[in-house]
Scaffold this motif. Sequence first.
Motif, PDB file in Angstrom:
ATOM      1  N   LEU A 197     -19.902  -3.797 -36.419  1.00 58.40           N
ATOM      2  CA  LEU A 197     -19.090  -4.028 -37.893  1.00 58.40           C
ATOM      3  C   LEU A 197     -17.935  -4.635 -37.761  1.00 58.40           C
ATOM      4  O   LEU A 197     -17.605  -5.301 -38.588  1.00 58.40           O
ATOM      5  N   THR A 198     -17.072  -4.428 -36.606  1.00 60.67           N
ATOM      6  CA  THR A 198     -15.965  -5.061 -36.643  1.00 60.67           C
ATOM      7  C   THR A 198     -16.046  -6.316 -35.938  1.00 60.67           C
ATOM      8  O   THR A 198     -15.072  -7.148 -35.929  1.00 60.67           O
ATOM      9  N   GLU A 199     -17.108  -6.943 -35.931  1.00 62.18           N
ATOM     10  CA  GLU A 199     -17.291  -8.240 -35.412  1.00 62.18           C
ATOM     11  C   GLU A 199     -17.204  -8.597 -33.993  1.00 62.18           C
ATOM     12  O   GLU A 199     -16.638  -9.781 -33.684  1.00 62.18           O
ATOM     13  N   MET A 213     -17.293 -11.930 -28.950  1.00 58.57           N
ATOM     14  CA  MET A 213     -17.878 -11.866 -27.447  1.00 58.57           C
ATOM     15  C   MET A 213     -18.477 -13.128 -27.300  1.00 58.57           C
ATOM     16  O   MET A 213     -18.529 -13.711 -26.282  1.00 58.57           O
ATOM     17  N   ARG A 214     -19.475 -13.322 -28.118  1.00 63.08           N
ATOM     18  CA  ARG A 214     -20.527 -14.285 -28.060  1.00 63.08           C
ATOM     19  C   ARG A 214     -19.802 -15.679 -28.397  1.00 63.08           C
ATOM     20  O   ARG A 214     -20.194 -16.883 -27.605  1.00 63.08           O
ATOM     21  N   MET A 253     -26.920  -1.805 -31.656  1.00 59.58           N
ATOM     22  CA  MET A 253     -26.918  -3.444 -31.898  1.00 59.58           C
ATOM     23  C   MET A 253     -27.623  -3.602 -33.176  1.00 59.58           C
ATOM     24  O   MET A 253     -27.429  -4.826 -33.778  1.00 59.58           O
ATOM     25  N   GLN A 254     -28.389  -2.605 -33.782  1.00 55.97           N
ATOM     26  CA  GLN A 254     -28.904  -2.972 -34.988  1.00 55.97           C
ATOM     27  C   GLN A 254     -28.189  -2.803 -36.257  1.00 55.97           C
ATOM     28  O   GLN A 254     -28.526  -2.679 -37.306  1.00 55.97           O
ATOM     29  N   VAL A 255     -27.068  -2.057 -36.016  1.00 59.48           N
ATOM     30  CA  VAL A 255     -26.003  -1.742 -37.293  1.00 59.48           C
ATOM     31  C   VAL A 255     -25.778  -2.956 -37.886  1.00 59.48           C
ATOM     32  O   VAL A 255     -25.285  -3.970 -37.458  1.00 59.48           O
ATOM     33  N   GLU A 256     -25.686  -2.840 -39.496  1.00 55.95           N
ATOM     34  CA  GLU A 256     -25.484  -4.182 -40.200  1.00 55.95           C
ATOM     35  C   GLU A 256     -24.849  -3.571 -41.598  1.00 55.95           C
ATOM     36  O   GLU A 256     -25.349  -2.531 -42.132  1.00 55.95           O
ATOM     37  N   GLY A 257     -24.060  -4.190 -42.115  1.00 59.05           N
ATOM     38  CA  GLY A 257     -23.736  -4.138 -43.640  1.00 59.05           C
ATOM     39  C   GLY A 257     -22.364  -3.056 -43.815  1.00 59.05           C
ATOM     40  O   GLY A 257     -21.277  -3.549 -43.908  1.00 59.05           O
ATOM     41  N   ASP A 258     -22.565  -1.657 -43.486  1.00 52.11           N
ATOM     42  CA  ASP A 258     -21.378  -0.789 -43.678  1.00 52.11           C
ATOM     43  C   ASP A 258     -21.316   0.324 -42.808  1.00 52.11           C
ATOM     44  O   ASP A 258     -22.368   0.580 -42.071  1.00 52.11           O
TER      45      ASP A 258
END
Length: 364
Positions: free
Chosen positions: A227-229, A234-235, A323-328
């Motif tokens: 979430l915090t990018e 890192m990438r 790793m699947q967390v997205e959005g909020d």
Amino acid sequence: MSKPATFTEDGGTLRFSGDLSLACMGDLPERLDATTGVRAIDLSGIERIDTVGAWVVHRYADRNGIAVEGLSEDGRHLLEQVQKADAPIAPPPTPLPSFLRVVGEIGEATATAGRTMVGLLGFFGATVLAFWALIRHPGRFRFNAVVQRFEVVGVSALGIIGLMSFLIGIVIAQQGAVQLRQFGAEVFTINLIGRITLRELGVLMTAIMVAGRSGSAFAAQLGTMKLTEEIDAMRTIGVSPMEALVVPRTIAAILLMPLLGFYSSLIAIIGGGLLCWISLDIPPITFIQRIREVVPITDLYVGLVKAPVFGAIIAIAGCFQGMQVEGDAEQVGTRTTAAVVQAIFLVIVLDAFFAVFFTYIGWI
């Protein structure tokens, strides 16, 4: 100073003046509805128009099929937005019969489970590739991160796992003694304690505890970083998240699960031995000697073989869901719960597979 909205009819054209707003509307809608024979509406005399005024004009013009002229650019934009919003509300869909709804939910759940399994297998492959990359380039291995995971997964869990195992050992001994007493075979309580803890419950209960404790932590940590990018950062700087985040957690879980499982089995045996001493008057020396006689070494091998597999499943499931967390932020909680449920489910399925496999090869 607000001016009440008025209109006059001039050769089939309604000419409005004043403020066409809610505060100055008055009985304008009623008087407008009573007007007939209008071919055009001229709003060049309007000093101010709001949404309510635009709606009144649009309703009258749409009902009679006439054009609206003389609006400023802002007024024209407001009228266009009101026109776009004037759409019939779609009726709610007809509810499906209960049977079809249940079948649909089952199908959706099955499809979701299939997609999750495919994603988990893909993530497992990515983890294997990350291990291979570290073997080829050992300088990229993060030893400090692995040691830190050792403390989180293993050392910090000793207390709760020890307490749980001690109580489970007492429960097994007490329930076994009650049932075996009916046949005058209380001494076989020792067999029950030794074999079931070393072979099954010690490792299985430890895996469930680690899944609820460490697997959820892995999912929450990686989900928050997503979430915090931080993972994207890192990438960007050329660091592989799989090598830096997933591999250390997986190594820690694989290496520590056998140790935690063996520790749990020993504590459970101690708890069962204590209850046998108090309730059945079996002294500790006799208990230990009997354990050595009735528990084959293959029971220990069974637990030690299953433990690292359980550890890998727990770590991979936790990291995959994180790793699947997205959005909020709500996704963090959802994925953390999914990681725990998924890990425990897979551990129990694999435990059943191992039970059949070891029975087949003669380790019974």
